[in-house]
Design a protein around this motif. Sequence first.
Motif, mmCIF file in Angstrom:
data_model
loop_
_atom_site.group_PDB
_atom_site.id
_atom_site.type_symbol
_atom_site.label_atom_id
_atom_site.label_comp_id
_atom_site.label_asym_id
_atom_site.label_seq_id
_atom_site.Cartn_x
_atom_site.Cartn_y
_atom_site.Cartn_z
ATOM 1 N N TYR A 1 0.838 -1.206 0.000
ATOM 2 C CA TYR A 1 0.000 0.000 0.000
ATOM 3 C C TYR A 1 0.873 1.257 0.000
ATOM 4 C CZ TYR A 1 -2.999 3.746 1.676
ATOM 5 O OH TYR A 1 -3.649 4.956 1.815
ATOM 6 N N SER A 2 1.908 1.267 0.854
ATOM 7 C CA SER A 2 2.810 2.427 0.898
ATOM 8 C C SER A 2 3.544 2.599 -0.430
ATOM 9 C CB SER A 2 3.814 2.284 2.039
ATOM 10 O OG SER A 2 3.201 2.524 3.286
ATOM 11 N N LEU A 3 3.965 1.499 -1.028
ATOM 12 C CA LEU A 3 4.660 1.588 -2.307
ATOM 13 C C LEU A 3 3.738 2.116 -3.400
ATOM 14 C CD1 LEU A 3 6.712 -1.720 -2.204
ATOM 15 C CD2 LEU A 3 7.651 0.583 -2.335
ATOM 16 N N ARG A 4 2.506 1.640 -3.435
ATOM 17 C CA ARG A 4 1.565 2.128 -4.452
ATOM 18 C C ARG A 4 1.259 3.602 -4.241
ATOM 19 N NH1 ARG A 4 -1.085 -3.060 -3.340
ATOM 20 N NH2 ARG A 4 -0.641 -4.488 -5.083
ATOM 21 N N THR A 5 1.145 4.005 -2.983
ATOM 22 C CA THR A 5 0.902 5.418 -2.694
ATOM 23 C C THR A 5 2.093 6.264 -3.132
ATOM 24 O OG1 THR A 5 -0.446 4.786 -0.785
ATOM 25 C CG2 THR A 5 0.283 7.073 -0.902
ATOM 26 N N ALA A 6 3.295 5.774 -2.880
ATOM 27 C CA ALA A 6 4.494 6.502 -3.306
ATOM 28 C C ALA A 6 4.516 6.685 -4.812
ATOM 29 C CB ALA A 6 5.747 5.759 -2.841
ATOM 30 N N LEU A 7 4.122 5.676 -5.543
ATOM 31 C CA LEU A 7 4.174 5.754 -7.007
ATOM 32 C C LEU A 7 3.160 6.735 -7.587
ATOM 33 C CD1 LEU A 7 6.235 3.534 -6.848
ATOM 34 C CD2 LEU A 7 4.999 2.287 -8.618
ATOM 35 N N ARG A 8 2.189 7.147 -6.797
ATOM 36 C CA ARG A 8 1.275 8.190 -7.265
ATOM 37 C C ARG A 8 2.020 9.486 -7.569
ATOM 38 N NH1 ARG A 8 -2.712 8.286 -2.421
ATOM 39 N NH2 ARG A 8 -2.604 10.509 -2.962
ATOM 40 N N TYR A 9 3.178 9.661 -6.947
ATOM 41 C CA TYR A 9 3.967 10.886 -7.142
ATOM 42 C C TYR A 9 5.107 10.680 -8.127
ATOM 43 C CZ TYR A 9 1.206 12.208 -3.144
ATOM 44 O OH TYR A 9 0.130 12.464 -2.316
ATOM 45 N N SER A 10 5.132 9.522 -8.783
ATOM 46 C CA SER A 10 6.124 9.201 -9.817
ATOM 47 C C SER A 10 7.553 9.537 -9.395
ATOM 48 C CB SER A 10 5.787 9.949 -11.121
ATOM 49 O OG SER A 10 4.528 9.565 -11.601
#
Length: 438
Positions: A219-228
């Motif tokens: 979940y944290s990794l997917r959230t981080a990738l929202r900011y590319s």
Amino acid sequence: MTRLEQMLEGSPYVAYLYGYPHKTAYRPFTPALPLESVWAEERRDALFLYIHVPFCEMRCGFCNLFTAAGPKQDVVDGYLGALVRETKRVKEALGTASFARAAIGGGTPTLLDVAGLNTVFDMAEGVMGADMKNIPVSVEVSPETVDAQKLQVLRSRGTDRVSMGIQSFIEAEVAAVKRPQKTAQVEAALDLIRTTGFPTLNLDLIYGMEGQTEESFLYSLRTALRYSPEEIYLYPLYVRPLTFLGKKARAWDDLRLSLYRVGRDFLLSEGYTQVSMRMFRARHAPDAGGPVYRCQEDGMVGLGCGARSYTGQVHYSSEYAVGSREVRSIISSYSERTEASFGEVGYGFRLDSAERRRRYMLLSLLADGVDLAVYRQRFCTDALEDFPELEELEAHGLARKHGGVVQLTAAGVERSDLIGPWLHSEQVQAMMKEYAWR
């Protein structure tokens, strides 16, 4: 059973090797060394400049960095005054020099106000002569200390990479490591950073925290990738002496390896390239030119209390501490130093020829691999003869020789924090063991 085989039966998380030798192997120089003599034989045409700001708004439960939490403004001002004096004396000793890269770290540099940030850049440019707008410049920031004005200062003064330690986007997980971080504040900070237009955003995440699961880590990794983010670092949780977590009786090794593999596989599936055990780079990351910034490179000029400096034969710094009282005492003594006193090097480590070879081999192996021809050209010896450990790694499936380069395998990369300490010289191991934490 060999020492490596014994270690492989234990935890893969022995110690994070971010430099060699480790600072706990440093000792006082008696007598102190003249600064000019330390730099006399070092090339000065492509140096690294590192400026240390040893202050944070708080100390996280896992942190063993040299930093003081919540300093008063007069303490910050006194420190910056000493930093100016040190910078002038170091520049006098270096003479003509040019810088290939620069970084401002800590601590949290953005704890400084706008005037303080400008002071640091003024020193780098006006005193040291670093061309900050035309070389890669990295600055560490935190969600609690960034605002639009500070970010504009960083960008306008040449910063092209900002690095932020998020650790997790789940508040309960960061609370477990004594970091009272609000996710809304993190996301607002990330929006500001992206709006300001820094070419490279790096995010640090931690795996192995209490209560963390594979699902929550993803979940944290997917959230981080929202900011590319152009770069992501995945750090295993380490529990070190004198930290908040280090005082808790708990085993921390239960999920770290599985979480690492989950995070690695996810980032690879999203198009990131694994550069090291910790670092992953996105396809869209710009080419900054030159090598990836590593504070352990030779030719590092460190300014500030807690900063390390590296020449080929001498590594040096201020003394090191983790305990808040000892850190404050070292910062106070630093802030009272005269400009002349910065002309002496009093604490560090001398590298003989064997240690220089070992350092080069070790840091190369944990990065791109040991190029045997380059090693021979540099040292006029054979790496495999100097270090039979490389063939031992290969025999255990942890490294392979391909095209004249010895590289870690996937199994070796995930055991980087075991292989690094295993490759320390006996001298460095003994000195680190003797070090009294304070």
